[in-house]
Design a protein around this motif. Structure first.
Motif, PDB file in Angstrom:
ATOM      1  N   PHE A 176      23.628 -55.668 -10.382  1.00  4.61           N
ATOM      2  CA  PHE A 176      22.456 -56.126  -9.649  1.00  4.61           C
ATOM      3  C   PHE A 176      21.378 -56.516 -10.664  1.00  4.61           C
ATOM      4  N   ILE A 177      20.975 -57.767 -10.627  1.00  4.84           N
ATOM      5  CA  ILE A 177      19.871 -58.246 -11.457  1.00  4.84           C
ATOM      6  C   ILE A 177      18.998 -59.120 -10.564  1.00  4.84           C
ATOM      7  N   GLY A 178      17.722 -58.781 -10.470  1.00  2.00           N
ATOM      8  CA  GLY A 178      16.836 -59.565  -9.617  1.00  2.00           C
ATOM      9  C   GLY A 178      15.421 -59.043  -9.675  1.00  2.00           C
ATOM     10  N   HIS A 179      14.583 -59.542  -8.758  1.00  2.00           N
ATOM     11  CA  HIS A 179      13.182 -59.120  -8.797  1.00  2.00           C
ATOM     12  C   HIS A 179      12.522 -59.288  -7.435  1.00  2.00           C
ATOM     13  N   ARG A 180      11.486 -58.486  -7.267  1.00  2.00           N
ATOM     14  CA  ARG A 180      10.556 -58.646  -6.168  1.00  2.00           C
ATOM     15  C   ARG A 180       9.273 -59.136  -6.790  1.00  2.00           C
ATOM     16  N   PRO A 181       8.872 -60.369  -6.471  1.00  2.00           N
ATOM     17  CA  PRO A 181       7.684 -60.931  -7.135  1.00  2.00           C
ATOM     18  C   PRO A 181       6.439 -60.093  -6.890  1.00  2.00           C
ATOM     19  N   GLY A 182       5.516 -60.159  -7.830  1.00  2.00           N
ATOM     20  CA  GLY A 182       4.264 -59.408  -7.756  1.00  2.00           C
ATOM     21  C   GLY A 182       3.092 -60.342  -7.570  1.00  2.00           C
ATOM     22  N   PRO A 183       1.903 -59.933  -8.017  1.00  2.00           N
ATOM     23  CA  PRO A 183       1.724 -58.688  -8.772  1.00  2.00           C
ATOM     24  C   PRO A 183       1.533 -57.467  -7.852  1.00  2.00           C
ATOM     25  N   PRO A 184       1.949 -56.274  -8.348  1.00  2.00           N
ATOM     26  CA  PRO A 184       2.797 -56.086  -9.528  1.00  2.00           C
ATOM     27  C   PRO A 184       4.252 -56.381  -9.179  1.00  2.00           C
ATOM     28  N   ALA A 185       4.988 -56.931 -10.123  1.00  2.00           N
ATOM     29  CA  ALA A 185       6.377 -57.276  -9.890  1.00  2.00           C
ATOM     30  C   ALA A 185       7.273 -56.072 -10.145  1.00  2.00           C
ATOM     31  N   PHE A 186       8.403 -56.072  -9.486  1.00  2.00           N
ATOM     32  CA  PHE A 186       9.419 -55.047  -9.732  1.00  2.00           C
ATOM     33  C   PHE A 186      10.734 -55.771  -9.976  1.00  2.00           C
ATOM     34  N   LEU A 187      11.347 -55.493 -11.115  1.00  2.00           N
ATOM     35  CA  LEU A 187      12.609 -56.119 -11.481  1.00  2.00           C
ATOM     36  C   LEU A 187      13.664 -55.033 -11.675  1.00  2.00           C
ATOM     37  N   TYR A 188      14.929 -55.411 -11.539  1.00  2.00           N
ATOM     38  CA  TYR A 188      15.991 -54.421 -11.668  1.00  2.00           C
ATOM     39  C   TYR A 188      17.193 -55.023 -12.389  1.00  2.00           C
ATOM     40  N   ALA A 189      17.874 -54.168 -13.124  1.00  2.00           N
ATOM     41  CA  ALA A 189      19.131 -54.505 -13.798  1.00  2.00           C
ATOM     42  C   ALA A 189      19.957 -53.226 -13.790  1.00  2.00           C
ATOM     43  N   ALA A 190      20.856 -53.113 -12.836  1.00  2.00           N
ATOM     44  CA  ALA A 190      21.579 -51.851 -12.623  1.00  2.00           C
ATOM     45  C   ALA A 190      22.917 -52.141 -11.968  1.00  2.00           C
ATOM     46  N   GLY A 191      23.736 -51.082 -11.812  1.00  2.00           N
ATOM     47  CA  GLY A 191      25.018 -51.212 -11.144  1.00  2.00           C
ATOM     48  C   GLY A 191      26.080 -51.921 -11.954  1.00  2.00           C
ATOM     49  N   PHE A 192      26.069 -51.732 -13.263  1.00  4.55           N
ATOM     50  CA  PHE A 192      26.965 -52.499 -14.136  1.00  4.55           C
ATOM     51  C   PHE A 192      28.413 -52.012 -14.121  1.00  4.55           C
ATOM     52  N   SER A 193      28.683 -50.859 -13.547  1.00  7.63           N
ATOM     53  CA  SER A 193      30.062 -50.412 -13.297  1.00  7.63           C
ATOM     54  C   SER A 193      30.925 -50.388 -14.557  1.00  7.63           C
ATOM     55  N   GLY A 194      30.341 -50.009 -15.664  1.00 11.10           N
ATOM     56  CA  GLY A 194      31.099 -49.963 -16.907  1.00 11.10           C
ATOM     57  C   GLY A 194      31.124 -51.268 -17.664  1.00 11.10           C
ATOM     58  N   HIS A 195      30.475 -52.315 -17.150  1.00 16.01           N
ATOM     59  CA  HIS A 195      30.453 -53.611 -17.820  1.00 16.01           C
ATOM     60  C   HIS A 195      29.187 -53.803 -18.653  1.00 16.01           C
ATOM     61  N   GLY A 196      28.312 -52.790 -18.684  1.00 16.88           N
ATOM     62  CA  GLY A 196      26.994 -52.985 -19.274  1.00 16.88           C
ATOM     63  C   GLY A 196      27.026 -53.415 -20.719  1.00 16.88           C
ATOM     64  N   LEU A 197      27.906 -52.822 -21.517  1.00 15.91           N
ATOM     65  CA  LEU A 197      27.972 -53.208 -22.924  1.00 15.91           C
ATOM     66  C   LEU A 197      28.348 -54.675 -23.059  1.00 15.91           C
ATOM     67  N   CYS A 198      29.278 -55.137 -22.234  1.00 13.07           N
ATOM     68  CA  CYS A 198      29.719 -56.530 -22.297  1.00 13.07           C
ATOM     69  C   CYS A 198      28.680 -57.497 -21.748  1.00 13.07           C
ATOM     70  N   ASN A 199      27.779 -57.010 -20.906  1.00 13.99           N
ATOM     71  CA  ASN A 199      26.819 -57.882 -20.215  1.00 13.99           C
ATOM     72  C   ASN A 199      25.396 -57.794 -20.745  1.00 13.99           C
ATOM     73  N   ALA A 200      25.114 -56.851 -21.637  1.00 17.21           N
ATOM     74  CA  ALA A 200      23.722 -56.510 -21.958  1.00 17.21           C
ATOM     75  C   ALA A 200      22.871 -57.655 -22.509  1.00 17.21           C
ATOM     76  N   PRO A 201      23.324 -58.416 -23.504  1.00 17.54           N
ATOM     77  CA  PRO A 201      22.449 -59.488 -24.001  1.00 17.54           C
ATOM     78  C   PRO A 201      22.072 -60.496 -22.925  1.00 17.54           C
ATOM     79  N   ALA A 202      23.046 -60.941 -22.136  1.00 17.92           N
ATOM     80  CA  ALA A 202      22.762 -61.919 -21.086  1.00 17.92           C
ATOM     81  C   ALA A 202      21.871 -61.328 -20.004  1.00 17.92           C
ATOM     82  N   ALA A 203      22.074 -60.047 -19.683  1.00 20.38           N
ATOM     83  CA  ALA A 203      21.217 -59.400 -18.690  1.00 20.38           C
ATOM     84  C   ALA A 203      19.774 -59.363 -19.166  1.00 20.38           C
ATOM     85  N   GLY A 204      19.557 -59.049 -20.439  1.00 18.06           N
ATOM     86  CA  GLY A 204      18.205 -59.043 -20.982  1.00 18.06           C
ATOM     87  C   GLY A 204      17.537 -60.402 -20.890  1.00 18.06           C
TER      88      GLY A 204
END
Length: 359
Positions: free
Chosen positions: A304-332
């Motif tokens: 899950f990567i997305g956002h609720r616009p602000g201000p103030p904004a809330f963004l999330y990057a979670a639920g990687f299911s073990g793929h986080g290491l493989c996905n981290a640069p692109a997620a950032g």
């Protein structure tokens, strides 16, 4: 205390987010409840790969991330070991082969180098595969490497600090309300909050009014064998039916197979039994716990990567299911672009909590 953005979570995802934000000139504070990399980032197989079967979105993130890892010595500026070994997926059922063939155009469209090979070639690539295993074919992707998660965590942390990120460890985020992050040491206010808290993401996001449909956190456990003699070079190998994953780790094999349930002894016995079926020469080898760690798994195993616009904004990057290491640069990169209002390189609707099938 105030800052433009507060990132919650000091694993590889949160550190990548903080680094990319600060590199773009955004004042950033990162909060980590324990030590850096002490959550899911502590329990990885140190594998970087591009191919995620049936999940071209995760594959797209991984292909872009591999490019970033190859450039890690330049950005963020740390040496990173990357030993190319390839990734082999074993198919013992005709339906698995059919699913691969149906998925192949989407995988290649996002840049994955993967092909269907016959059983003879698969056994040449991994000579430990038993002759009695009813192997029909295999997927082969050379885009897979053994790396070092700790080096990635340290590299992003050093790069983030050099870019101006203020990192606070031992500082859990208790709740988020209208840009205010409650911690045991007081309240931190920000223009935006990024939730990258791994297994602790769902309740934190809920306090901010965002429902991350994550089930209860699961515990990942990886096992390792006793030292083995005369091991050949092996690709990272997954048995599609059992989800048994093996890779070389020095003179041992590192092994994973799904997530243990409450009966860990029974799970370990199941791993040993499957190991003997797939690799008969390893029958009876002793297995030991290598690492454990809490992991956040989304219902469809895509982040899950997305956002609720602000201000103030809330963004999330979670639920990687073990793929986080493989996905981290692109997620950032995606979180940075969402915060800055830039056009992201990937349609983030495919990653949002509102996507079809996960609500």
């Amino acid at each position: 205390m105030s800052g433009r953005v507060v990132v919650v979570g000091g694993g590889v995802i949160g550190l990548s987010v903080a680094y990319h934000l600060a590199e773009a000139g955004v004042g950033t504070v990162l909060l980590e409840r324990g030590t850096l990399g002490s959550g899911a980032s502590r329990a990885t197989a140190d594998v970087l790969r591009a191919y995620f079967a049936g999940d071209p979105v995760s594959s797209a993130l991984a292909v872009r991330s591999l490019d970033a890892y190859r450039d890690f010595a330049t950005r963020p500026g740390a040496r990173l070991p990357m030993r190319q070994v390839g990734y082999l997926v074993l198919f013992t059922d005709a339906d698995q082969v059919a699913a691969f063939e149906a998925d192949l155009p989407a995988q290649r469209a996002v840049g994955v180098d993967v092909e269907l090979i016959d059983a003879r070639r698969a056994r040449r690539l991994n000579p430990l595969i038993g002759g009695d295993l009813p192997l029909l074919a295999a997927a082969w992707s050379p885009q897979a490497y053994v790396s070092d998660t700790a080096a990635i965590v340290d590299g992003y942390a050093q790069g983030a600090r050099m870019a101006g990120v203020r990192i606070r460890t031992g500082c859990p985020a208790l709740a988020v309300h209208d840009g205010r992050v409650e911690t045991p040491g007081g309240t931190i206010t920000a223009d935006a909050v990024v939730c990258a808290a791994g297994a602790w993401s769902a309740p934190l996001a809920r306090s901010a009014g965002v429902d991350l449909p994550l089930p209860e956190p699961v515990t990942q456990e990886l096992l390792v064998t006793d030292p083995l003699e005369a091991l050949p070079e092996l690709p990272i190998t997954l048995d599609a039916a059992s989800r048994l994953l093996v890779r070389l780790r020095g003179d041992r094999l590192l092994i994973g197979m799904g997530y243990p349930d409450n009966d860990r002894a029974a799970w370990r016995a199941g791993v040993a039994a499957q190991l003997a079926v797939t690799y008969p020469s390893l029958s009876g080898v002793r297995l030991h716990t290598a690492v454990t760690g809490a992991r956040d798994a989304s219902p469809d195993r895509t982040a899950f990567i997305g956002h609720r616009p602000g201000p103030p904004a809330f963004l999330y990057a979670a639920g990687f299911s073990g793929h986080g290491l493989c996905n981290a640069p692109a997620a950032g990169e995606l979180v940075r672009d969402l915060y800055l209002g830039r056009e992201p390189w990937l349609d983030t609707a495919t990653l949002a909590v509102t996507r079809e099938g996960v609500g």
